[in-house]
Write an enzyme that holds these catalytic residues in place. Structure first.
Site, mmCIF file in Angstrom:
data_model
loop_
_atom_site.group_PDB
_atom_site.id
_atom_site.type_symbol
_atom_site.label_atom_id
_atom_site.label_comp_id
_atom_site.label_asym_id
_atom_site.label_seq_id
_atom_site.Cartn_x
_atom_site.Cartn_y
_atom_site.Cartn_z
ATOM 1 C CD GLU A 148 -6.951 -2.417 -37.207
ATOM 2 O OE1 GLU A 148 -7.900 -3.065 -37.718
ATOM 3 O OE2 GLU A 148 -5.773 -2.571 -37.555
ATOM 4 N NE ARG A 160 -2.424 -2.355 -28.850
ATOM 5 C CZ ARG A 160 -2.915 -2.622 -30.059
ATOM 6 N NH1 ARG A 160 -3.764 -3.624 -30.219
ATOM 7 N NH2 ARG A 160 -2.556 -1.909 -31.111
ATOM 8 C CG ASN A 207 -3.549 -5.990 -33.327
ATOM 9 O OD1 ASN A 207 -3.846 -4.819 -33.102
ATOM 10 N ND2 ASN A 207 -3.111 -6.400 -34.508
ATOM 11 C CG ASN A 253 -2.940 -7.002 -38.144
ATOM 12 O OD1 ASN A 253 -4.160 -6.816 -38.040
ATOM 13 N ND2 ASN A 253 -2.053 -6.056 -37.914
ATOM 14 C CG ASP A 299 -3.792 -3.469 -40.081
ATOM 15 O OD1 ASP A 299 -4.442 -4.248 -39.352
ATOM 16 O OD2 ASP A 299 -3.356 -2.387 -39.666
#
Length: 308
Positions: free
Chosen positions: A21, A109, A111, A159, A208
């Site tokens: 990522e 969490r 991101n 995202n 994404d």
């Protein structure tokens, strides 16, 4: 007439990431940086000498950005670790926590994150385990004092964060909703206006990571659909790149001439049969672009007292 095209695949870096990522181009280093969220790794690939380096991190990481260089500075990165925002130095392992707005929420969490045109680091959270969470995720802006200010709420997986060239439009996706939205952004107050739909993605494509090129077009990784899509400023599709993997996760444009496309990918959740069909899953891909240039990423510009 549009002449933008994606040319040949120049190379694939055999990183074999579980969840690659947040790819970033560092122009001064002439190097590509990215992370493996699940393996808690920061990775670097130098275009100058093809050296590939890996740095172990103290916990899983959602996203990161580079700090604006300065004298007597102990840290190099601003990081959204799984538990919150921190300053970090991958060489010395120096760590300074700044803000942990959701550390008390089980199943959450951090991101995707990015620096805006004003030098502020933003990052969002995700509901990783809905079975133990009764609270939705959010998008945060790190202010000049190092504290996280909530900007958007009621999210599942934050995202696709990026900004228009003038910094006045925020692009953001809540991946399970298959939509990329745009918001007017007021830099003076750090607030966003009402959402407008920018683009829908197909049912098999979770939007994404995103980036904006020098023409103001948005590039987005379509997780699950095995594509990277370039959108015109009006949200219509300009071009699509089909990849040899099903789970591309983030995109960046860089290189000496800012004409190389970098794409991370993931092996997460793929069966043995799928991995056999996608042996390059988890790798970083570098494509040649034609008729397209990127823009340099902004570095995070925190107040000096927070950097020591």
């Amino acid at each position: 007439m549009n002449t933008a095209t994606v040319g040949a695949l120049l190379t694939s870096i055999a990183s074999q990431n579980i969840l690659g990522e947040n790819v970033l181009w560092h122009h001064e280093d002439q190097a590509i940086y990215w992370i493996d969220i699940e393996a808690a790794l920061l990775q670097r690939y130098s275009l100058t000498d093809a050296a590939y380096s890996v740095f172990a991190l103290p916990q899983r990481i959602g996203s990161f950005a580079f700090l604006q260089p300065g004298p007597q500075q102990d840290f190099q990165l601003i990081v959204a670790f799984a538990e919150g925002f921190a300053l970090y130095n991958p060489q010395t392992k120096a760590l300074k926590w700044l803000s942990q707005p959701e550390v008390q929420l089980a199943g959450h969490r951090f991101n995707d994150g990015r620096v805006n045109r004003q030098g502020e680091f933003w990052a969002g959270t995700m509901v990783e385990n809905a079975a133990i969470s009764d609270t939705q995720a959010a998008l945060y802006r790190l202010d000049a004092t190092g504290q996280a200010q909530p900007v958007l709420g009621s999210l599942c997986i934050s995202n696709g964060l990026c900004w228009s060239l003038d910094g006045r439009t925020l692009y953001h996706a809540d991946s399970p909703k298959h939509q990329i939205k745009q918001y007017p952004y007021d830099a003076a107050t750090g607030t966003v206006g009402d959402a407008v739909l920018f683009a829908d993605t197909p049912h098999n494509a979770h939007p994404d990571g995103s980036t904006i090129d020098a023409a103001g077009y948005l590039w987005n990784a379509h997780w699950g659909a095995g594509k990277v899509v370039r959108y015109r400023p009006d949200g219509s599709i300009d071009l699509e790149l089909t990849l040899p993997v099903s789970q591309p996760s983030s995109v960046a444009i860089g290189g000496p001439n800012l004409d190389l496309l970098f794409i991370t990918s993931s092996r997460l959740g793929l069966s043995e049969a799928q991995l056999a069909q996608q042996p390059l899953a988890g790798n970083l891909f570098i494509y040649q672009l034609h008729g397209v240039q990127g823009v340099l990423e902004n570095h995070c510009d925190l107040s000096p007292q927070w950097l020591l």
